[in-house]
Design a protein around this motif. Sequence first.
Motif, PDB file in Angstrom:
ATOM      1  N   GLU A   1      32.084  20.147  -7.287  1.00  0.00           N
ATOM      2  CA  GLU A   1      32.449  21.568  -7.302  1.00  0.00           C
ATOM      3  C   GLU A   1      33.561  21.880  -8.294  1.00  0.00           C
ATOM      4  OE1 GLU A   1      32.128  23.156  -2.945  1.00  0.00           O
ATOM      5  OE2 GLU A   1      32.664  21.014  -2.841  1.00  0.00           O
ATOM      6  N   TYR A   2      34.255  20.873  -8.745  1.00  0.00           N
ATOM      7  CA  TYR A   2      35.256  21.010  -9.802  1.00  0.00           C
ATOM      8  C   TYR A   2      35.448  19.629 -10.414  1.00  0.00           C
ATOM      9  CZ  TYR A   2      38.737  18.670  -6.875  1.00  0.00           C
ATOM     10  OH  TYR A   2      39.412  17.746  -6.125  1.00  0.00           O
TER      11      TYR A   2
ATOM     12  N   LYS B   1      33.679  25.216 -19.358  1.00  0.00           N
ATOM     13  CA  LYS B   1      33.562  25.290 -17.898  1.00  0.00           C
ATOM     14  C   LYS B   1      32.412  24.391 -17.438  1.00  0.00           C
ATOM     15  CE  LYS B   1      33.118  28.663 -14.124  1.00  0.00           C
ATOM     16  NZ  LYS B   1      31.986  28.020 -13.412  1.00  0.00           N
TER      17      LYS B   1
ATOM     18  N   VAL C   1      38.169  23.649 -17.855  1.00  0.00           N
ATOM     19  CA  VAL C   1      38.319  24.143 -16.488  1.00  0.00           C
ATOM     20  C   VAL C   1      38.322  22.947 -15.538  1.00  0.00           C
ATOM     21  CG1 VAL C   1      37.294  25.519 -14.640  1.00  0.00           C
ATOM     22  CG2 VAL C   1      37.278  26.373 -17.003  1.00  0.00           C
ATOM     23  N   GLY C   2      39.390  22.841 -14.758  1.00  0.00           N
ATOM     24  CA  GLY C   2      39.563  21.711 -13.854  1.00  0.00           C
ATOM     25  C   GLY C   2      41.009  21.302 -13.797  1.00  0.00           C
ATOM     26  N   THR C   3      41.270  20.084 -13.354  1.00  0.00           N
ATOM     27  CA  THR C   3      42.635  19.635 -13.101  1.00  0.00           C
ATOM     28  C   THR C   3      42.883  18.222 -13.604  1.00  0.00           C
ATOM     29  OG1 THR C   3      44.300  19.308 -11.353  1.00  0.00           O
ATOM     30  CG2 THR C   3      42.031  18.754 -10.810  1.00  0.00           C
TER      31      THR C   3
ATOM     32  N   TRP D   1      39.982  19.559  -3.237  1.00  0.00           N
ATOM     33  CA  TRP D   1      40.902  20.645  -3.590  1.00  0.00           C
ATOM     34  C   TRP D   1      40.503  21.875  -2.783  1.00  0.00           C
ATOM     35  CZ3 TRP D   1      41.737  22.420  -9.381  1.00  0.00           C
ATOM     36  CH2 TRP D   1      42.853  23.276  -9.449  1.00  0.00           C
TER      37      TRP D   1
ATOM     38  N   THR E   1      39.716  26.273 -10.965  1.00  0.00           N
ATOM     39  CA  THR E   1      38.296  25.936 -10.810  1.00  0.00           C
ATOM     40  C   THR E   1      37.363  26.985 -11.397  1.00  0.00           C
ATOM     41  OG1 THR E   1      38.252  26.948  -8.605  1.00  0.00           O
ATOM     42  CG2 THR E   1      38.766  24.596  -8.725  1.00  0.00           C
ATOM     43  N   SER E   2      37.918  28.038 -11.953  1.00  0.00           N
ATOM     44  CA  SER E   2      37.087  29.088 -12.541  1.00  0.00           C
ATOM     45  C   SER E   2      37.659  29.500 -13.884  1.00  0.00           C
ATOM     46  CB  SER E   2      36.999  30.298 -11.603  1.00  0.00           C
ATOM     47  OG  SER E   2      38.290  30.827 -11.352  1.00  0.00           O
TER      48      SER E   2
ATOM     49  N   THR F   1      44.013  21.420 -19.766  1.00  0.00           N
ATOM     50  CA  THR F   1      43.244  21.687 -18.562  1.00  0.00           C
ATOM     51  C   THR F   1      43.789  22.966 -17.938  1.00  0.00           C
ATOM     52  OG1 THR F   1      44.694  20.139 -17.353  1.00  0.00           O
ATOM     53  CG2 THR F   1      42.513  19.350 -18.015  1.00  0.00           C
TER      54      THR F   1
END
Length: 306
Positions: free
Chosen positions: A116-117, A54, A97-99, A108, A37-38, A33
């Motif tokens: 949004e993420y 993404k 893309v993310g956490t 976040w 966020t981008s 990961t």
Amino acid sequence: MTVLYYPGASRAYDYSDRYKGDTIKPNCGVIHTTEGTSLPSYGQGAEAPNITAKPNFAKKRLDYYQHYAFNRSARALVNTAGGVETNTLNCIQIELVGTCDPKRKKSWNGAKAGEEYLYWPDAPRWALDSLAEFMAWQHKNNGIPLSGPSKWLAYPASYGTSGGARLSFKAWNEFNGWCGHSHVPENVHGDPGDLDFAELLKLAKGKSGTVTSPSDSSSSSSSASKPAPPFPGTQFFGPGKSNAHILALGKRLVKKGFGSHYKVGPSKDWGEADRQNVASFQRAHKQLSGDADGYPGPLTWKLLFS
């Protein structure tokens, strides 16, 4: 022969002219990961994976950006001197893309998870579907097995080397299939945390045709098929239970492609792996998905043995 590029992936950030990499013949995949966020810049390719996925929230899919061909080593893993090879050991690498940090499970910096993420341990079905499609494609085109470790630790327990999930040098050298950054030796990063790998495998196997897909689960069987054995009763399943019915259940789950949570295989003793495997089977069938508690009832038993 390795198929080099994923269909539909953008090559706007192709770094192969900048870093050639070693030639590889992929037999495993590593999931990361980005913890952002981008789409990262990856130091203009110096730390890039083969491909990045993404989230596209408007279209409910993952958009793919390929940085290196699948027959070239990527650069997203630490590789220290004197140990084992990491980037160059026939692994393709994908960054999501993310956490995976539970501190960002809901929000976040004002952004909302899932809208949004992505907090990947709770990824929505459309995101898992898209990632599973990529894994199935790799299996069909480049032969990467749809298998991998059963232990995917939640972050931050997944960070470092003390959690017991990090592969030994020998295990890494012999590894085929899919793993996380958190499994790779010589690395300490804990991503992608407790990603729902069992669900990913189930979805990928369905898409690749290696097991019956959920949409085919109600199709008629051969006239020579044996009828399902009688359901023994709910009292035979659950914590503390030990009997031949549990062993028969486990063997059937493995045969149907839903044994990914077993570390050494089914037994007569009920365990959490049994419950998780039954729950995966239930989620794969529309008739059962509304009550996927992991405990077999008459309908679960009938579908499993049909």
